[in-house]
Structures are given as C-alpha cells and as structure tokens.
Design a protein around this motif. Structure first.
Motif, PDB file in Angstrom:
ATOM      1  N   ALA A 204       0.829  -1.205   0.000  1.00  0.00           N
ATOM      2  CA  ALA A 204       0.000   0.000   0.000  1.00  0.00           C
ATOM      3  C   ALA A 204       0.862   1.254   0.000  1.00  0.00           C
ATOM      4  CB  ALA A 204      -0.941  -0.014   1.210  1.00  0.00           C
ATOM      5  N   LEU A 205       1.927   1.241   0.787  1.00  0.00           N
ATOM      6  CA  LEU A 205       2.827   2.392   0.817  1.00  0.00           C
ATOM      7  C   LEU A 205       3.597   2.507  -0.501  1.00  0.00           C
ATOM      8  CD1 LEU A 205       4.056   4.732   2.385  1.00  0.00           C
ATOM      9  CD2 LEU A 205       5.682   3.122   3.402  1.00  0.00           C
ATOM     10  N   ALA A 206       3.988   1.372  -1.061  1.00  0.00           N
ATOM     11  CA  ALA A 206       4.789   1.380  -2.289  1.00  0.00           C
ATOM     12  C   ALA A 206       4.008   1.914  -3.481  1.00  0.00           C
ATOM     13  CB  ALA A 206       5.305  -0.033  -2.593  1.00  0.00           C
ATOM     14  N   VAL A 207       2.701   1.679  -3.553  1.00  0.00           N
ATOM     15  CA  VAL A 207       1.928   2.174  -4.693  1.00  0.00           C
ATOM     16  C   VAL A 207       1.486   3.621  -4.476  1.00  0.00           C
ATOM     17  CG1 VAL A 207       1.102  -0.108  -5.344  1.00  0.00           C
ATOM     18  CG2 VAL A 207      -0.253   1.282  -3.784  1.00  0.00           C
ATOM     19  N   THR A 208       1.589   4.122  -3.238  1.00  0.00           N
ATOM     20  CA  THR A 208       1.207   5.505  -2.952  1.00  0.00           C
ATOM     21  C   THR A 208       2.315   6.487  -3.308  1.00  0.00           C
ATOM     22  OG1 THR A 208      -0.269   4.812  -1.157  1.00  0.00           O
ATOM     23  CG2 THR A 208       0.474   7.098  -1.129  1.00  0.00           C
ATOM     24  N   LEU A 209       3.542   6.154  -2.983  1.00  0.00           N
ATOM     25  CA  LEU A 209       4.636   7.111  -3.116  1.00  0.00           C
ATOM     26  C   LEU A 209       4.921   7.561  -4.555  1.00  0.00           C
ATOM     27  CD1 LEU A 209       7.174   5.756  -0.474  1.00  0.00           C
ATOM     28  CD2 LEU A 209       5.383   7.477  -0.219  1.00  0.00           C
ATOM     29  N   PRO A 210       4.789   6.709  -5.584  1.00  0.00           N
ATOM     30  CA  PRO A 210       5.086   7.199  -6.937  1.00  0.00           C
ATOM     31  C   PRO A 210       4.204   8.350  -7.406  1.00  0.00           C
ATOM     32  CG  PRO A 210       5.103   4.803  -6.899  1.00  0.00           C
ATOM     33  CD  PRO A 210       4.579   5.247  -5.571  1.00  0.00           C
ATOM     34  N   VAL A 211       3.048   8.562  -6.763  1.00  0.00           N
ATOM     35  CA  VAL A 211       2.186   9.670  -7.171  1.00  0.00           C
ATOM     36  C   VAL A 211       2.932  10.993  -7.053  1.00  0.00           C
ATOM     37  CG1 VAL A 211       0.044  10.900  -6.695  1.00  0.00           C
ATOM     38  CG2 VAL A 211       0.108   8.415  -6.518  1.00  0.00           C
ATOM     39  N   LEU A 212       3.740  11.146  -5.987  1.00  0.00           N
ATOM     40  CA  LEU A 212       4.474  12.390  -5.785  1.00  0.00           C
ATOM     41  C   LEU A 212       5.595  12.557  -6.808  1.00  0.00           C
ATOM     42  CD1 LEU A 212       4.724  12.562  -1.895  1.00  0.00           C
ATOM     43  CD2 LEU A 212       2.968  13.452  -3.413  1.00  0.00           C
ATOM     44  N   LEU A 213       6.038  11.464  -7.407  1.00  0.00           N
ATOM     45  CA  LEU A 213       7.036  11.559  -8.474  1.00  0.00           C
ATOM     46  C   LEU A 213       6.385  11.924  -9.804  1.00  0.00           C
ATOM     47  CD1 LEU A 213       9.178   8.378  -7.687  1.00  0.00           C
ATOM     48  CD2 LEU A 213       9.667  10.746  -7.057  1.00  0.00           C
ATOM     49  N   CYS A 214       5.144  11.489 -10.002  1.00  0.00           N
ATOM     50  CA  CYS A 214       4.447  11.755 -11.259  1.00  0.00           C
ATOM     51  C   CYS A 214       3.843  13.152 -11.296  1.00  0.00           C
ATOM     52  CB  CYS A 214       3.328  10.722 -11.449  1.00  0.00           C
ATOM     53  SG  CYS A 214       3.908   9.013 -11.584  1.00  0.00           S
ATOM     54  N   TYR A 215       3.491  13.691 -10.132  1.00  0.00           N
ATOM     55  CA  TYR A 215       2.806  14.984 -10.074  1.00  0.00           C
ATOM     56  C   TYR A 215       3.278  15.697  -8.816  1.00  0.00           C
ATOM     57  CZ  TYR A 215      -1.130  18.288 -10.546  1.00  0.00           C
ATOM     58  OH  TYR A 215      -1.898  19.407 -10.697  1.00  0.00           O
ATOM     59  N   SER A 216       4.129  16.692  -8.981  1.00  0.00           N
ATOM     60  CA  SER A 216       4.808  17.268  -7.811  1.00  0.00           C
ATOM     61  C   SER A 216       4.761  18.792  -7.810  1.00  0.00           C
ATOM     62  CB  SER A 216       6.257  16.796  -7.757  1.00  0.00           C
ATOM     63  OG  SER A 216       6.913  17.068  -8.991  1.00  0.00           O
ATOM     64  N   ILE A 404      -2.523   9.005 -15.704  1.00  0.00           N
ATOM     65  CA  ILE A 404      -1.923   7.840 -16.361  1.00  0.00           C
ATOM     66  C   ILE A 404      -0.642   7.413 -15.655  1.00  0.00           C
ATOM     67  CG2 ILE A 404      -0.800   7.065 -18.490  1.00  0.00           C
ATOM     68  CD1 ILE A 404      -2.768   8.893 -20.020  1.00  0.00           C
ATOM     69  N   GLY A 405       0.217   8.375 -15.294  1.00  0.00           N
ATOM     70  CA  GLY A 405       1.490   8.038 -14.658  1.00  0.00           C
ATOM     71  C   GLY A 405       1.332   7.242 -13.374  1.00  0.00           C
ATOM     72  N   PRO A 406       0.580   7.741 -12.377  1.00  0.00           N
ATOM     73  CA  PRO A 406       0.404   6.970 -11.149  1.00  0.00           C
ATOM     74  C   PRO A 406      -0.281   5.623 -11.360  1.00  0.00           C
ATOM     75  CG  PRO A 406      -0.184   9.260 -10.787  1.00  0.00           C
ATOM     76  CD  PRO A 406       0.035   9.109 -12.261  1.00  0.00           C
ATOM     77  N   LEU A 407      -1.212   5.557 -12.304  1.00  0.00           N
ATOM     78  CA  LEU A 407      -1.874   4.284 -12.594  1.00  0.00           C
ATOM     79  C   LEU A 407      -0.883   3.235 -13.067  1.00  0.00           C
ATOM     80  CD1 LEU A 407      -5.256   5.098 -14.387  1.00  0.00           C
ATOM     81  CD2 LEU A 407      -4.910   3.368 -12.630  1.00  0.00           C
TER      82      LEU A 407
END
Length: 438
Positions: A204-216, A404-407
């Motif tokens: 759950a934590l691993a799939v949450t963190l990339p959102v901040l890399l895709c949209y910051s 699209i990126g976070p997905l």
C-alpha cells in the motif's frame, strides 16, 4: 507461511518471547497500521512546522535546501532498522506517517521567510488566493471576482482556507502555504489508508509514493490529494477486491469530497468506472445488491457535492458557461501520453506496469480494474484531442498524464510483487534478508 517458496515453521509468539522483541513488537503488534499512520502523521505535523523555522532556515542557501535530503536518508535508515523488530504492516503505517511529516517539513522549509504560498499570487496560484480571500467572507459557492456568480472551479480547498482565515483572523492568502503543506503531506497518509483496504501495508505504501514523483506541484496539493485517493477509491468501490468492497456510505462521501476537491480525475476515469461497474454487475451473484450499492454511492456523492454542483450547473443552464482553457490554450496539449517510454527509473516502472496489465489482466483481481482506468484516461485524451482539432476545446486533455502516470506506476509495483515469488523460486533463493522487504 510461505517465504520465497519454502515453508517455514511459525515463529514464537512475541508476547511470550524473552528477548527484546517483546518490548517493542509485543506492545505494538495490536496497533492497527492505519491508525498508526494517522497518529504518526498528527504527531509529526507540528514538529515538521516547528523544525522548518529553526536555525538559519534560508531556503535560498544550498546547505539549507539539502537538509530535507539528509533527514530523509536518516529517516529511511532508522525505519529500516526499526522494521526488523516490528510487523511489516505496522512498520509501513509508521513509515507512511513519517513520510507525510517529512513532506510537510520540506515544503515549510522551502517557504520559510515568505508569507506567500507556492506560485505566489500569479497564474493559478493567484486565482486560488482570490478564491480563498472570497471565502473568508462568504459561506456559499462564489466566484473569486464576481460574488453573485457561483464558482466553476472546485471550491473545497480554498473554502477551507477562507473559513480558517475567518476563524483565526489571518489573511487567507497567507494561509495558503501552510494549507498546501498540510494537504500534500496528508495525501501520503490518505493514499496509504485507502490502498491498505486492498493490499498489505508495505505494498500500500509502495503504490502511494510514486504519485508524488508523477505529479509534484505543491501549489496543486489539493489536486494531488484527489489523485492519490481516486484509483484505490474507484477499485474498492466499483470492483470486487478480495478484501471486500468499500461500503457505499464512505465510498459516497469520498466521491463527493473528490468532486469538490478536483473532479478532473473522475471525469478522466469515468469510462473505466462505467465499464468496471458493468462487468462487476454481470459477474455478481447478487446483481440487485450491487446495483443498490452503486446507486447509493452515487447518490451520497451527489448530495455531498450538491452545494457546488447545483449552483454551478443551474447557472450554466440559465446563462451559459465557458472554461478559461477554451479561450486561452494551455500548455502540454502536444506532449506524448506514452509516459512509459521515458528513459527514467519511473518510466521503467510504468513500462513494467503496462506489461503487467496486459499479462495479468484476467488473472489477478487488480489487473482488469487498473487496465480499464488506464484505458479510460487514454480514451479521454484521444477524445480531447479530436475535440481540440475540430473546435479548439481541449476538454483539459493535457492533464490526463497526471492520472496515467500513477496508474501505470501502481501497476508496475503490483506486477513486481506478483512476479517476485516465481522469480525467487526459479533462482532457488531460499532465504531473504529480513530487512529487504521493508
């Protein structure tokens, strides 16, 4: 329990252990990881705000700007060491709360010495400041410039800032910076809480963190919060996850709040949600019950968002409405939505996600929902491009890569987790270092 394909005997109960494990794991094992994430975040938030003002906190000095990096590395090491004594789910919850606090510390450090929020008073940040100032004196949905006109922009975030301004007697535009730090730091915790309903804590934590890399963009913290919540909410509400579907009341509340926070991601994923609902309904053993669940979810969501939707849609029907984007072409329309072709670590993760969605689409519970949502975003991009070519109306297609990126990144993480046990078995790895998964 299976670890790396090999059966292992159950370990001793930590409560009966005589070593140091009892002192930490024994007392904390019963703590819910989601609750641990919330508690940790609440404790870290004031500490982060206070720490950002200590010492020569001049964000224009490189040695000050690097402080958050040092804090992050030390924090990761500390959590990695502590996770060896804690259950994995609990360690992930504490890690989510700590990372949320770190985000707040980083943003407050960057704004130290200025009363403005990110972006100052220009462009979208200026519009947001004007809306917040308006809501310091108004309760109902209202335009930032013409008070008699309802807001066409989702008003929840500036409304909360404005009403807080009225309570604490501080100009609303001066509260935007702290509000952006709080919203963006809470996005980490909110994403973790919803994903944990579907996945084990570390995943759950691993799939949450990339959102901040895709949209910051911190000035769009409320949009990032809506984005973090959207994917797990859609899957848990309209799909059939193995841990159970989200109840219609909280699902409707989250959906309604997402509309007044930022409805764009719901629009981008609407075709995927519709297809997912139809497929889930067809496969459901109790179709009437599922249809009732969807209807009640939509009803609650519309009721929650009615204070914004009814005035806006009513004004549009009576007087007409046009988006600023239709009059002034925004940037990003020509950018490629094939983000997984980018030669970066994030691009590689998204490419793995594309392969996983194609390969696992009918084999694992998350394959079809994520594939439908990603397909919906790409379909909306194509529809927006056709609209732009024919009429000049972009339909905000340039923002679809933010979904699209976070997905695809989430699909990449889940693909790696799904394939890893088989890879470990093929490589005949019988033991895994205890700290590696954490």
């Amino acid at each position: 329990q299976k670890v790396g394909g090999e059966s292992q005997a159950p370990s001793r109960d930590p409560e009966s252990a005589g070593d140091g494990t009892r002192g930490i794991g024994g007392r904390l094992r019963g703590l819910n990881p989601s609750l641990a994430a919330l508690i940790t975040w609440v404790v870290c938030l004031p500490v982060a705000f206070a720490a950002a003002t200590l010492g020569p906190a001049d964000p224009f000095r490189l040695r000050v700007a690097m402080v958050p990096v040092v804090v992050l590395v030390v924090g990761v090491i500390a959590v990695g060491v502590a996770s060896r004594r804690l259950p994995a789910d609990l360690a992930s919850g504490i890690g989510a709360g700590l990372f949320g606090g770190w985000v707040a510390f980083t943003l407050r450090t960057a704004l130290h010495g200025t009363p403005f929020g990110f972006g100052g008073l220009g462009s979208d940040a200026g519009r947001l400041a004007a809306m917040a100032n308006r809501y310091a004196h108004a309760w109902r949905s209202s335009d930032a410039i013409v008070p008699s006109v309802p807001s066409n922009y989702p008003p929840l975030f500036p409304w909360l800032v404005g009403r807080t301004s009225a309570l604490v007697h501080v100009p609303a535009w001066q509260l935007l910076g702290p509000a952006e730090a709080i919203a963006l730091s809470f996005a980490v915790v909110a994403g973790y809480l919803l994903w944990r309903r579907l996945l084990p804590g570390p995943l759950a934590l691993a799939v949450t963190l990339p959102v901040l890399l895709c949209y910051s963009l911190p000035e769009k913290a409320y949009e990032i919060l809506a984005l973090v919540v959207f994917v797990p909410w859609a899957v848990a509400t309209f799909g059939d996850p193995p841990r159970g579907r989200l109840h219609w009341l909280p699902a409707g509340l989250i959906g309604g709040l997402s509309i007044v926070l930022n409805w764009a991601f719901i629009i981008y994923g609407a075709l995927g949600i519709l297809a997912l609902a139809v497929l889930t309904w067809r496969a459901s053993p109790d179709r009437a019950r599922y249809a009732r669940h969807v209807a009640l979810t939509v009803l609650v969501g519309l009721v929650v968002a009615s204070w914004y939707l009814i005035p806006y849609l009513g004004w549009g029907l009576l007087h007409g409405s046009s988006q600023v984007e239709y009059q002034y072409q925004g940037g990003g329309i020509q950018d490629s939505p094939l983000l997984f072709l980018s030669p970066t670590p994030l691009g590689v993760l998204e490419l793995i996600g594309v392969a996983g969605l194609v390969w696992w689409r009918g084999r694992v519970w998350w394959g079809r929902p994520l594939l439908l949502l990603a397909g919906s975003a790409y379909a909306y991009w194509l529809l927006g491009l056709a609209s732009f070519s024919l009429s000049g109306h972009t339909l905000l297609l340039q923002d679809t890569p933010r979904l699209i990126g976070p997905l695809l990144a989430a699909a990449g993480v889940l693909t790696i987790a799904q394939a890893a046990p088989g890879v470990v078995r093929r490589l005949s790895i019988r033991t895994v270092p205890a700290g590696l998964p954490a």
